[in-house]
Write a protein that holds these residues in place. Sequence first.
Motif, PDB file in Angstrom:
ATOM      1  N   LEU A   1       9.165  32.786  52.616  1.00 48.72           N
ATOM      2  CA  LEU A   1       9.727  32.055  51.493  1.00 48.72           C
ATOM      3  C   LEU A   1      10.328  32.959  50.423  1.00 48.72           C
ATOM      4  CD1 LEU A   1       7.162  29.161  51.087  1.00 48.72           C
ATOM      5  CD2 LEU A   1       9.346  29.159  52.280  1.00 48.72           C
TER       6      LEU A   1
ATOM      7  N   VAL B   1      15.599  30.428  53.120  1.00 47.72           N
ATOM      8  CA  VAL B   1      14.411  29.900  53.793  1.00 47.72           C
ATOM      9  C   VAL B   1      13.637  28.983  52.853  1.00 47.72           C
ATOM     10  CG1 VAL B   1      12.210  30.526  54.868  1.00 47.72           C
ATOM     11  CG2 VAL B   1      14.267  31.874  55.356  1.00 47.72           C
ATOM     12  N   LEU B   2      13.519  29.363  51.577  1.00 47.21           N
ATOM     13  CA  LEU B   2      12.814  28.525  50.599  1.00 47.21           C
ATOM     14  C   LEU B   2      13.525  27.184  50.434  1.00 47.21           C
ATOM     15  CD1 LEU B   2      10.672  28.002  48.447  1.00 47.21           C
ATOM     16  CD2 LEU B   2      12.136  29.213  46.813  1.00 47.21           C
ATOM     17  N   ARG B   3      14.836  27.224  50.261  1.00 51.45           N
ATOM     18  CA  ARG B   3      15.595  25.967  50.112  1.00 51.45           C
ATOM     19  C   ARG B   3      15.444  25.073  51.346  1.00 51.45           C
ATOM     20  NH1 ARG B   3      19.356  29.579  47.237  1.00 51.45           N
ATOM     21  NH2 ARG B   3      19.670  28.711  45.164  1.00 51.45           N
ATOM     22  N   ASP B   4      15.507  25.675  52.528  1.00 52.33           N
ATOM     23  CA  ASP B   4      15.335  24.896  53.762  1.00 52.33           C
ATOM     24  C   ASP B   4      13.930  24.313  53.844  1.00 52.33           C
ATOM     25  OD1 ASP B   4      17.937  25.482  54.488  1.00 52.33           O
ATOM     26  OD2 ASP B   4      17.369  27.023  55.976  1.00 52.33           O
ATOM     27  N   ALA B   5      12.928  25.094  53.474  1.00 53.54           N
ATOM     28  CA  ALA B   5      11.542  24.613  53.517  1.00 53.54           C
ATOM     29  C   ALA B   5      11.348  23.441  52.555  1.00 53.54           C
ATOM     30  CB  ALA B   5      10.573  25.745  53.178  1.00 53.54           C
ATOM     31  N   VAL B   6      11.909  23.534  51.359  1.00 48.58           N
ATOM     32  CA  VAL B   6      11.805  22.444  50.385  1.00 48.58           C
ATOM     33  C   VAL B   6      12.534  21.211  50.902  1.00 48.58           C
ATOM     34  CG1 VAL B   6      12.512  21.676  48.080  1.00 48.58           C
ATOM     35  CG2 VAL B   6      11.443  23.920  48.388  1.00 48.58           C
ATOM     36  N   ARG B   7      13.704  21.406  51.469  1.00 47.35           N
ATOM     37  CA  ARG B   7      14.477  20.279  52.017  1.00 47.35           C
ATOM     38  C   ARG B   7      13.676  19.582  53.136  1.00 47.35           C
ATOM     39  NH1 ARG B   7      19.051  22.328  51.051  1.00 47.35           N
ATOM     40  NH2 ARG B   7      18.939  23.932  52.637  1.00 47.35           N
ATOM     41  N   GLU B   8      13.094  20.361  54.042  1.00 45.94           N
ATOM     42  CA  GLU B   8      12.301  19.791  55.137  1.00 45.94           C
ATOM     43  C   GLU B   8      11.048  19.102  54.604  1.00 45.94           C
ATOM     44  OE1 GLU B   8      11.554  22.776  58.119  1.00 45.94           O
ATOM     45  OE2 GLU B   8      13.677  23.310  58.206  1.00 45.94           O
ATOM     46  N   TYR B   9      10.399  19.698  53.634  1.00 46.13           N
ATOM     47  CA  TYR B   9       9.207  19.086  53.054  1.00 46.13           C
ATOM     48  C   TYR B   9       9.567  17.758  52.389  1.00 46.13           C
ATOM     49  CZ  TYR B   9       5.156  18.148  50.218  1.00 46.13           C
ATOM     50  OH  TYR B   9       4.080  17.522  49.644  1.00 46.13           O
TER      51      TYR B   9
ATOM     52  N   GLN C   1      12.751  33.066  43.218  1.00 42.72           N
ATOM     53  CA  GLN C   1      12.158  31.867  43.807  1.00 42.72           C
ATOM     54  C   GLN C   1      11.508  31.002  42.729  1.00 42.72           C
ATOM     55  OE1 GLN C   1      11.677  34.955  44.718  1.00 42.72           O
ATOM     56  NE2 GLN C   1      12.279  35.142  46.855  1.00 42.72           N
TER      57      GLN C   1
END
Length: 127
Positions: free
Chosen positions: A2, A7-15, A53
């Motif tokens: 993250l 990767v952080l933006r993608d993780a937040v979008r998926e969450y 971040q």
Amino acid sequence: MLDDMRVLRDAVREYRVTATAAGLDWPDQVESPVGQPPDVVYQVFGVDHIAEQLTWLQSQRWPDRHLLPNVGWRMPWPEGGDALDYLTLLRARQRECGVNMAIVEDGFEHTEELSDAIDAAKASLDA
């Protein structure tokens, strides 16, 4: 990891997709531009640089409630000249009240206990 903003933006979008599919109310809004923290934040944490971040997460206009995994929430930046004094006083009061901040790293099973202890310490400051 993250620490990569993509990767952080993608993780937040998926969450967000998963959370809303599970019924969590998460406002539908575009990504906010990254802002800078107030000067007092650098003093509170004793640093010269705040991670991109963290500034990105703080810049998003999400509601201040439990949105994140493990009952996480986004706390506002401390502001004003009294922020450092308040934080110092809060930490001292937490120790006096027996708040064990070391259990933060122990995970979710201690979250409610820690949150209750911190809330009690905050309430004692307001009394």
